[in-house]
Enzyme design. Structure first.
Site, short mmCIF file in Angstrom:
data_model
loop_
_atom_site.label_atom_id
_atom_site.label_comp_id
_atom_site.label_asym_id
_atom_site.label_seq_id
_atom_site.Cartn_x
_atom_site.Cartn_y
_atom_site.Cartn_z
N HIS A 115 36.71 -35.06 13.61
CA HIS A 115 36.05 -34.75 12.33
C HIS A 115 37.11 -34.52 11.26
O HIS A 115 37.48 -33.38 10.99
CB HIS A 115 35.20 -33.48 12.49
N PHE A 116 37.64 -35.38 10.66
CA PHE A 116 37.61 -36.83 10.58
C PHE A 116 38.89 -37.39 11.20
O PHE A 116 39.85 -36.66 11.33
CB PHE A 116 37.47 -37.26 9.13
#
Length: 142
Positions: free
Chosen positions: A46-47
Site C-alpha cells: 500500500h502502495f
C-alpha cells in the site's frame, strides 16, 4: 489508574497494538502517541513504490487511543471493572497522508459517556502539529 496499566489492559497485541504511550488522560479525554514502524506488513502493498498508511489503520489508531483507552479509564474509575468496547460508528475526514516511520499524536475529547455509549471527537496530528485526520468515533461498553 496508571497510564501503563491502561495500555496493558488493551485487548490487542503486536502487530495490531497501535498505542506506544499515553501522554495524558482524565475523565474528559486522552492524548497518546504511536509511531508507524516501516516494517509493518501493510506497507508492503500500500502502495508499491511509495508506501502510505491505509485510512483504516489510521482509524484504528484513533479508536484504540481515543476511545478504547479512554473507555478503560472511565470504566475503571466508575465501576472497577474492565470490559471490551465495540465500535458503533465512525466518521473520519482524512486530510494528509501518514508515511512509514512517522510519529502521530491522537487527541480525544469526550462528547458523552452514558448508557454504555462513549462518543468522542478525535484528532490525529503529525510531528509538525498538522492535523492528518479528525472526526467522531463512538463505541459501546460491553
Amino acid at each position: 489508574m496508571e497510564k501503563t496499566d491502561i495500555i496493558s489492559r488493551l485487548p490487542y497485541a503486536k502487530p495490531f497494538l497501535f498505542v506506544d504511550e499515553i501522554i495524558r488522560i482524565d475523565e474528559n479525554g486522552v492524548e497518546g502517541e504511536f509511531t508507524f514502524d516501516e516494517n509493518l506488513d501493510f506497507y508492503n502493498g500500500h502502495f508499491k513504490d511509495k508506501p502510505v498508511t491505509p485510512g483504516v489503520i489510521l482509524t484504528e489508531v484513533m479508536a484504540q487511543i481515543g476511545v478504547v483507552c479512554l473507555g478503560i479509564f472511565l470504566l475503571n474509575e466508575n465501576t472497577n471493572k474492565i470490559s471490551l468496547i465495540s465500535l458503533t460508528s465512525v466518521n473520519i475526514d482524512f486530510i494528509k497522508p501518514v508515511f512509514p516511520n512517522e510519529k502521530v499524536t491522537v487527541i480525544s475529547e469526550k462528547i458523552y459517556f452514558r448508557f454504555g455509549k462513549l462518543k468522542c471527537k478525535v484528532t490525529m496530528q503529525n510531528a509538525k502539529g498538522e492535523t492528518v485526520c479528525s472526526g467522531v468515533i463512538a463505541g459501546m461498553v460491553g
